[in-house]
Write a protein that holds these residues in place. Structure first.
Motif, mmCIF file in Angstrom:
data_model
loop_
_atom_site.group_PDB
_atom_site.id
_atom_site.type_symbol
_atom_site.label_atom_id
_atom_site.label_comp_id
_atom_site.label_asym_id
_atom_site.label_seq_id
_atom_site.Cartn_x
_atom_site.Cartn_y
_atom_site.Cartn_z
ATOM 1 N N THR A 20 -22.161 40.416 -15.110
ATOM 2 C CA THR A 20 -21.859 41.767 -14.654
ATOM 3 C C THR A 20 -20.425 42.146 -14.994
ATOM 4 N N GLY A 25 -20.029 46.062 -15.313
ATOM 5 C CA GLY A 25 -20.963 46.570 -14.306
ATOM 6 C C GLY A 25 -20.352 46.518 -12.916
ATOM 7 N N LYS A 26 -21.190 46.814 -11.932
ATOM 8 C CA LYS A 26 -20.753 46.815 -10.537
ATOM 9 C C LYS A 26 -21.458 45.690 -9.797
ATOM 10 N N ASN A 37 -25.379 45.739 -10.616
ATOM 11 C CA ASN A 37 -25.787 46.917 -11.378
ATOM 12 C C ASN A 37 -24.997 46.905 -12.677
ATOM 13 N N THR A 38 -25.644 46.469 -13.742
ATOM 14 C CA THR A 38 -24.975 46.377 -15.037
ATOM 15 C C THR A 38 -25.018 47.693 -15.794
ATOM 16 N N GLU A 39 -25.802 48.650 -15.287
ATOM 17 C CA GLU A 39 -26.014 49.938 -15.921
ATOM 18 C C GLU A 39 -26.719 49.803 -17.272
ATOM 19 N N ASP A 43 -34.682 45.952 -15.700
ATOM 20 C CA ASP A 43 -34.585 45.171 -14.477
ATOM 21 C C ASP A 43 -34.166 43.724 -14.748
ATOM 22 N N ASN A 46 -30.297 43.983 -13.888
ATOM 23 C CA ASN A 46 -29.957 44.624 -12.614
ATOM 24 C C ASN A 46 -30.743 43.893 -11.540
ATOM 25 N N LYS A 63 -28.862 55.825 -6.361
ATOM 26 C CA LYS A 63 -28.626 56.032 -7.792
ATOM 27 C C LYS A 63 -27.664 57.178 -7.981
#
Length: 64
Positions: A20, A25-26, A37-39, A43, A46, A63
């Motif tokens: 990540t 990402g976050k 959440n890698t954007e 799936d 993420n 989202k």
């Protein structure tokens, strides 16, 4: 000594954190779960990793 299941969870958590971070990402880390959440629109990258069978700090991720 840490149980085998906890070792696997810790290992996966570290790999999620590294990946990540690498893709900017976050990562949300709570006491009983990790949310990445890698954007990247899949799936595969993420993931929600429960670290406990009883999640105390549940919330509804929204989202953008």
């Amino acid at each position: 000594m840490i149980a085998n299941q906890q070792l696997v969870i810790n290992n996966l958590e570290e790999k999620i954190r590294i990946f990540t971070h690498a893709v900017n990402g976050k990562l949300i880390k709570e006491e009983d779960f990790v949310l990445a959440n890698t954007e990247i629109p899949t799936d595969t990258f993420n993931i929600l990793l429960p670290k406990s069978s009883h999640i105390k700090n549940a919330f509804n991720p929204k989202k953008k």
